[in-house]
Scaffold this active site. Structure first.
Site, PDB file in Angstrom:
ATOM      1  N   HIS A 468       0.831  -1.213   0.000  1.00 25.15           N
ATOM      2  CA  HIS A 468       0.000   0.000   0.000  1.00 25.15           C
ATOM      3  C   HIS A 468       0.859   1.254   0.000  1.00 25.15           C
ATOM      4  O   HIS A 468       0.667   2.150  -0.841  1.00 25.15           O
ATOM      5  CB  HIS A 468      -0.916  -0.025   1.225  1.00 25.15           C
ATOM      6  CG  HIS A 468      -1.752   1.214   1.370  1.00 25.15           C
ATOM      7  ND1 HIS A 468      -3.060   1.281   0.950  1.00 25.15           N
ATOM      8  CD2 HIS A 468      -1.472   2.441   1.884  1.00 25.15           C
ATOM      9  CE1 HIS A 468      -3.541   2.490   1.190  1.00 25.15           C
ATOM     10  NE2 HIS A 468      -2.595   3.211   1.762  1.00 25.15           N
ATOM     11  N   GLU A 469       1.781   1.347   0.941  1.00 26.23           N
ATOM     12  CA  GLU A 469       2.586   2.563   1.035  1.00 26.23           C
ATOM     13  C   GLU A 469       3.470   2.740  -0.193  1.00 26.23           C
ATOM     14  O   GLU A 469       3.752   3.877  -0.602  1.00 26.23           O
ATOM     15  CB  GLU A 469       3.428   2.547   2.310  1.00 26.23           C
ATOM     16  CG  GLU A 469       2.615   2.600   3.592  1.00 26.23           C
ATOM     17  CD  GLU A 469       1.662   3.791   3.650  1.00 26.23           C
ATOM     18  OE1 GLU A 469       1.984   4.849   3.083  1.00 26.23           O
ATOM     19  OE2 GLU A 469       0.587   3.651   4.266  1.00 26.23           O
ATOM     20  N   HIS A 472       1.750   4.782  -2.756  1.00 26.59           N
ATOM     21  CA  HIS A 472       1.953   6.221  -2.575  1.00 26.59           C
ATOM     22  C   HIS A 472       3.320   6.635  -3.124  1.00 26.59           C
ATOM     23  O   HIS A 472       3.460   7.696  -3.762  1.00 26.59           O
ATOM     24  CB  HIS A 472       1.890   6.581  -1.091  1.00 26.59           C
ATOM     25  CG  HIS A 472       0.521   6.561  -0.497  1.00 26.59           C
ATOM     26  ND1 HIS A 472      -0.526   7.283  -1.021  1.00 26.59           N
ATOM     27  CD2 HIS A 472       0.041   5.926   0.608  1.00 26.59           C
ATOM     28  CE1 HIS A 472      -1.600   7.089  -0.260  1.00 26.59           C
ATOM     29  NE2 HIS A 472      -1.285   6.264   0.723  1.00 26.59           N
ATOM     30  N   HIS A 475       3.243   7.003  -6.775  1.00 21.33           N
ATOM     31  CA  HIS A 475       2.529   8.226  -7.151  1.00 21.33           C
ATOM     32  C   HIS A 475       3.481   9.413  -7.127  1.00 21.33           C
ATOM     33  O   HIS A 475       3.409  10.301  -7.990  1.00 21.33           O
ATOM     34  CB  HIS A 475       1.365   8.433  -6.178  1.00 21.33           C
ATOM     35  CG  HIS A 475       0.253   9.260  -6.722  1.00 21.33           C
ATOM     36  ND1 HIS A 475      -0.892   9.540  -5.994  1.00 21.33           N
ATOM     37  CD2 HIS A 475       0.079   9.896  -7.908  1.00 21.33           C
ATOM     38  CE1 HIS A 475      -1.705  10.295  -6.707  1.00 21.33           C
ATOM     39  NE2 HIS A 475      -1.136  10.525  -7.869  1.00 21.33           N
TER      40      HIS A 475
END
Length: 678
Positions: A468-469, A472, A475
């Site tokens: 998940h991280e 980020h 991104h």
């Protein structure tokens, strides 16, 4: 007192790769002079813009604004990261001093009437300026920022707004520091390994090591994670220990942060009213993809009944298992334990059996990095020659498929007393064509450090968090925009979780799972039957997880829907009433965060925005289906996702990015199916 240029590493851009901050040179005493010079420099740059005798143009006003504050941006990114990742008493003291000063600095810019007049003149003439799409969006976003910051208010209202903003900054800092202090103070100290029965041997060894590090020699310490239901509740066999652990978690900062939560909510409501909104929630959501309070409320209301019903069915099944142990009534500290017992019985799946297959280095390199290679062609090279901000912070250079350097990724994976709870991504350098910057990003997790010489074995949830991280991080790394305002994760709050949630899909993709899920001693792959059982069990417990999340989201919504002037006497009474009104007063399922340690909404940027996780999950579930059914290869789909969405930052409307990739508006049905709510 501002130091000499040669004394302070922040005073000039870093000469390291991609301007990685020179952490080996940075000391705590450098921060305050850099902040003070940075604020002074930016105000001088703003004064030069407003003093320009030439009529406002896009370049001499908007681009000049984007160029301003370079030193302040450099020091703030580094300071904010240290404050969350490796804080000290001196850093916390400086944070308390600087927070209201930085709020006042932002107000000095946004409430400058001459600066706003120039921006407004350009905005009103925008259709005749011949700007390209990204420049036009930048002008529009600046105008919106000024208006939402109070540029149109009377002088008296602006003065009150300044006072509110300064108090909010101080209170949010105090809230955050109270949570950190009480989270440390309420760590559960145990005398014997027998009290930890049910935990794996390496987890017990980690608790002993944690005790040693925290000064409790010959004791076993379970430090608290930032959320309510601590992960060890699923394994601890001693019911009294489970009760003590959950009680420690739920009781954090009640005395200190209850009054602060009331004041923060009241000040936000007053500010919203000044700006013409009926509530802080209405103010926030007006600038998000959701667009209206009604849209958010309708989505949450649609989910609550099905989630509660689902959780009720789960509770009945768990109560049967608890009754077999002589437990008369299923309590909150029992839920995770009996959920794990039922999971084992129903799916023959023991979570502790999985951990030996999820060793950190293998999950990172052969899972997270491998998936980024499959989808986007990236490769990663660790750079031990580059120094991070803490010995645990490792630096990797990220390369494109053609061998060119994309940016830097820092991984800081272990828990420590100086780090905030939870997991997050920070930017240390923001990508921008205008300023010639390449991205430098960091992921922080809170994985317990093992005993010396032992491997770092992850739970399934920790594997999910790692993926998940890193979503980020991608991104930020893939950002390909001209202007700093649009860089990386500078997107609406209810969109920012979308790319990270999409990245979770790689953890269970067969070709990725098979590559990293291998026994840390034997190298044997995770057995196929375990993989099948994991898939079958994936929806198990969705009722609990959805109710836990919705309770926190609606608690946030309740606090920030309070109109100006409404008095709240007691934070805990308000919380109980809000959950009851929402239909989420389920005693056995505490909210994922209770009010007094809900740092997301009271000290970070998620006020009236915690709904964003499930709003983004609508987009995520839809996109995961698209990845699996669009007829393209993984690499082709990855490039489409990168080009159409991950690289655009805030330079394009968020939902336009989604449509550019998926080809239509989002649909909620994939989310309902995933959550077992159909």
């Amino acid at each position: 007192m501002v130091g000499k240029m040669s004394d302070n590493p922040f005073f000039a851009p870093s000469t390291l790769v991609h301007e990685l901050p020179p952490f080996a040179e940075i000391r705590e005493e450098h921060y305050l002079p850099a902040f003070e010079r940075g604020m002074a420099d930016q105000l001088a740059e703003i004064a030069a813009i407003t003093a320009d005798p030439q009529a406002p143009t896009f370049d001499n006003t908007v681009v000049a604004l984007e160029r301003s504050g370079a030193l302040l941006r450099r020091v703030q990114l580094v300071f904010d990261n240290q404050n969350s990742s490796d804080t000290t008493p001196a850093v916390q003291e400086l944070d308390a001093e600087l927070s209201p000063r930085l709020a006042a600095h932002a107000d000095a810019i946004h409430l400058d009437p001459e600066l706003y007049a120039r921006v407004r003149a350009l905005y009103e003439a925008r259709d005749s300026l011949g700007l390209d799409a990204q420049a036009l969006r930048l002008l529009e976003r600046y105008h919106t920022r000024f208006v939402r910051a109070g540029a149109r208010l009377s002088a008296a209202d602006q003065q009150r707004l300044r006072e509110i903003n300064a108090q909010l900054a101080s209170d949010a800092t105090a809230f955050r520091q109270n949570v950190l202090a009480d989270t440390r103070a309420r760590a559960l100290v145990l005398d014997s390994p027998e009290e930890l029965d049910g935990l794996s041997p390496d987890a017990i060894a980690a608790a002993a090591e944690n005790g040693r590090v925290l000064g409790h020699d010959d004791k076993y310490v379970l430090s608290l994670k930032n959320f309510s239901n601590q992960s060890q509740l699923a394994q601890l066999t001693d019911r009294a220990v489970r009760a003590r652990l959950l009680e420690a978690s739920l009781g954090r900062a009640v005395a200190t942060n209850g009054p602060l939560a009331i004041r923060l909510a009241a000040l936000r409501a007053e500010r919203a009213a000044l700006l013409g909104y009926p509530s802080h929630a209405a103010y926030v959501v007006a600038d998000e993809t959701a667009g209206s309070v009604e849209a958010v409320s309708a989505m949450l209301a649609r989910l609550v009944p099905a989630a509660v019903e689902n959780a009720g069915r789960e509770a009945a099944e768990l109560a049967e298992a608890a009754a077999a142990d002589g437990v008369g009534e299923l309590a909150a500290h029992d839920w995770a334990y009996y959920s794990e017992r039922v999971r084992q019985a129903s799916y023959d799946l023991d979570a502790s059996v999985l951990r030996p297959y999820f060793e950190l280095e293998r999950v990172l390199h052969d899972g997270v990095f491998f998936a980024a290679g499959l989808a986007y062609g990236l490769t990663f090279t660790e750079r031990p020659d580059l120094t991070g901000y803490h010995p645990d912070a490792r630096v990797f250079e990220v390369f494109e498929a053609d061998g060119s350097s994309l940016g830097l990724f820092l991984g800081d994976f272990h828990a420590r007393d100086s780090k905030g709870g939870g997991a997050w991504m920070n930017e240390l350098v923001q990508q921008s064509e205008l300023l010639g910057k390449r991205p430098v990003v960091v992921n922080n997790l809170n994985i317990a450090s093992p005993a010396p010489g032992e491997p770092v074995l992850l739970t399934w949830d920790e594997v999910r968090t790692l993926f998940h991280e890193f979503g980020h991080a991608l991104h930020g790394l893939f950002s390909d925009v001209r202007y700093p305002l649009f860089s990386g994760t500078e997107v609406p709050r209810d969109f920012v979780e979308f790319p990270s949630q999409v990245n979770e899909m790689w953890m269970v993709r067969p070709e990725v799972l098979a590559n990293y899920a291998k026994h840390h001693l034997t190298g044997e792959p995770l057995p196929a039957e375990l993989v099948a059982r994991m898939g079958a069990a994936e929806n198990f417990g969705q009722g609990f997880r959805t109710v836990e999340y919705l309770a926190a989201a609606l608690l946030d919504w309740a606090w920030h829907s309070v109109p100006a002037g409404q008095e709240i006497a007691d934070a805990q009474e308000f919380e109980a009433a809000a959950l009851a009104e929402a239909g989420l007063a389920v005693p056995a399922i505490p909210p994922r965060y209770r009010t007094t340690y809900f740092s997301h909404i009271f000290s970070n940027d998620y006020s009236a925005g915690y709904y964003a996780y499930i709003w983004s999950e609508v987009l995520d579930a839809d996109t995961v289906e698209w990845f699996g059914s669009n007829g393209r290869t993984v690499r082709e789909s990855g490039e489409t996702f990168r080009a159409g969405l991950l690289s655009r930052g805030g330079s394009v409307d968020a939902l336009e990015c989604f449509r550019a990739v998926v080809g239509r508006d989002p649909e909620i049905e994939p989310l309902l199916a995933r959550r077992g709510l159909l």
